[in-house]
Each structure stands twice: as C-alpha cells, then as structure tokens.
Design an enzyme around this catalytic site. Sequence first.
Site, PDB file in Angstrom:
ATOM      1  N   GLY A  66      10.865 106.651  54.485  1.00 27.22           N
ATOM      2  CA  GLY A  66      10.070 107.911  55.100  1.00 27.22           C
ATOM      3  C   GLY A  66       8.990 108.499  54.269  1.00 27.22           C
ATOM      4  N   ALA A  67       8.900 107.818  53.111  1.00 28.60           N
ATOM      5  CA  ALA A  67       7.987 108.607  52.149  1.00 28.60           C
ATOM      6  C   ALA A  67       6.622 108.390  52.635  1.00 28.60           C
ATOM      7  CB  ALA A  67       8.007 108.003  50.810  1.00 28.60           C
TER       8      ALA A  67
ATOM      9  N   LYS B  19      -0.335  96.919  54.001  1.00 24.98           N
ATOM     10  CA  LYS B  19       0.012  96.110  52.747  1.00 24.98           C
ATOM     11  C   LYS B  19       0.059  94.592  52.934  1.00 24.98           C
ATOM     12  CE  LYS B  19       4.457  96.086  51.369  1.00 24.98           C
ATOM     13  NZ  LYS B  19       5.250  97.148  50.513  1.00 24.98           N
TER      14      LYS B  19
HETATM   15  N1  SAM Z   1       6.531 103.085  53.536  1.00 23.10           N
HETATM   16  C1  SAM Z   1       7.809 103.358  53.264  1.00 23.10           C
HETATM   17  C2  SAM Z   1       8.105 104.705  52.484  1.00 23.10           C
HETATM   18  O1  SAM Z   1       7.297 104.995  52.053  1.00 23.10           O
HETATM   19  O2  SAM Z   1       9.229 105.107  52.663  1.00 23.10           O
HETATM   20  C3  SAM Z   1       8.692 102.358  52.677  1.00 23.10           C
HETATM   21  C4  SAM Z   1       8.296 100.832  53.276  1.00 23.10           C
HETATM   22  S1  SAM Z   1       9.560  99.591  52.791  1.00 23.10           S
HETATM   23  C5  SAM Z   1       8.508  99.040  51.472  1.00 23.10           C
HETATM   24  C6  SAM Z   1       9.348  98.185  54.099  1.00 23.10           C
HETATM   25  C7  SAM Z   1      10.022  98.645  55.222  1.00 23.10           C
HETATM   26  O3  SAM Z   1       9.156  97.566  56.452  1.00 23.10           O
HETATM   27  C8  SAM Z   1      11.686  98.088  55.241  1.00 23.10           C
HETATM   28  O4  SAM Z   1      11.943  99.507  55.554  1.00 23.10           O
HETATM   29  C9  SAM Z   1      11.675  97.170  56.464  1.00 23.10           C
HETATM   30  O5  SAM Z   1      12.629  97.341  57.137  1.00 23.10           O
HETATM   31  C10 SAM Z   1      10.397  97.356  57.223  1.00 23.10           C
HETATM   32  N2  SAM Z   1      10.155  96.290  58.243  1.00 23.10           N
HETATM   33  C11 SAM Z   1       9.938  94.899  58.029  1.00 23.10           C
HETATM   34  N3  SAM Z   1       9.656  94.380  59.059  1.00 23.10           N
HETATM   35  C12 SAM Z   1       9.591  95.173  60.048  1.00 23.10           C
HETATM   36  C13 SAM Z   1       9.463  95.032  61.416  1.00 23.10           C
HETATM   37  N4  SAM Z   1       9.174  93.859  62.221  1.00 23.10           N
HETATM   38  N5  SAM Z   1       9.379  96.139  62.152  1.00 23.10           N
HETATM   39  C14 SAM Z   1       9.659  97.387  61.811  1.00 23.10           C
HETATM   40  N6  SAM Z   1      10.007  97.652  60.455  1.00 23.10           N
HETATM   41  C15 SAM Z   1       9.801  96.360  59.598  1.00 23.10           C
END
Ligand code: SAM
Length: 193
Positions: free
Chosen positions: A34-35, A144
């Site tokens: 959630g950041a 990204k």
């Molecule tokens: N931006 C977030 C933060 O600042 O807290 C960190 C994101 S983390 C790098 C990537 C996230 O993408 C993971 O929590 C993963 O579960 C999610 N993710 C990957 N594939 C997804 C999908 N098809 N639908 C929803 N979320 C997805």
Amino acid sequence: NFRCRSAFKLLEIDDKLRVLQPGHSVVDCGAAPGAWSQVAVQRVNSAGTDSELPRGTVVGIDLLNIPPLDGAHFLSNHDVTDPATHAKLLELLPNNRAHVILSDMAPNASGFRELDHEKLITMCLSLVDLAGKILQPGGSLVCKYWDGIFVHKLQEKLSSVFGSVRTLKPNASRKDSAERYFLARIVNKYRII
Ligand code: SAM
C-alpha cells in the site's frame, strides 16, 4: 511513514512529472502492501486532509490482502486482468473514469529473467486495454516493467493508444536492476494553439 521503500520511486516520478493532482481519481494496480496508495492519497487529497483542495479518489487492487488505508478503497484478493475486477473498479470511480492508472505490479519471480520479463510485459499489455476503457482524455498511465527483448511490443502499443510515452529510471530504483517505468499520457488530438 511509508509501508514500503517503493514509495520513494513514485514520489520521485511525481515530483518530476506532476502526474497526481488534487481531485484526481487514481487506480493503483498491484497495490499491496500500500505504499504507492499512501503517496497517491496524499497527492490527490483523497482523505480530505486539505479542505481547500478538491478531494480525489484512490482505488487499489491486488491479488494479496492490502491493509486498510484512510482515503483509499481497496479491492484485495482481486486480479487486475480479470474483467470481473474491471466492473467493480468502474463502480468505485466517480463518473466511471480515472485520471491516472499506476502499476507497480510484478509477477512472482521464477528466477528466469527472460520468462519473468515476458510475463510482466503481458500484464502491462493488458493494462493498456484497461486504460483505453477507463482513462479520461488527458489521462496518464505509469507502469513498471523489466527491461528485455519484448519491451518494443509494449512501447508500440502504448504509443498507439497514448500520444506521449517516456521511459523513467528513478534514482530510488537500484541501478543494477532491470526495473524501469513507462509514463504514457493521452495527448488531446486537437489542440487549440
Ligand atoms: N506498489 C506497491 C507498494 O508500494 O506497496 C508494491 C507492489 S509489489 C512490487 C507488486 C504487487 O503486484 C504484489 O503485491 C503482487 O501481488 C501484485 N500483483 C501481481 N500480479 C497481479 C495481478 N494480476 N493482479 C493484481 N495484483 C497483482
């Protein structure tokens, strides 16, 4: 206090390019923990912290659970690529439209760089379709990706939907990682000069 270091990447992108404005509606894809949503809530004033400014909307989506955050609506345990998620998303957005789509999504890393690259590009391509359906004229997409051989596919698709596409590598992103971001903006076709 941010939930994750990734917040600094979005802060850097937004300080430089002013993507998030007070009153904007934002969709944060891959939002857990959630950041990025914390940054978005501050920048679009969706918690109503500044009563002088318009109040925005933040909707975060993730396959994982996202702990609650004041000023954000979360669709936890939802897949961004699932049409059923899109229907719920539209209901949460004022006028069924978003000004900004953010994506820091990443697949679970297999350890095979080429394969992970291709998976993430496929996810980003599906986001471009979503953007075509829900973004306002003048809207933006920040996504990204991991650099690799299929980047041109994503870049071409972004260019065909958005007028302007640029590549970003925030200082907060490790220099030796393949991580990059695209910022794509819909440029209005007819401009009054
Ligand atoms: N931006 C977030 C933060 O600042 O807290 C960190 C994101 S983390 C790098 C990537 C996230 O993408 C993971 O929590 C993963 O579960 C999610 N993710 C990957 N594939 C997804 C999908 N098809 N639908 C929803 N979320 C997805």
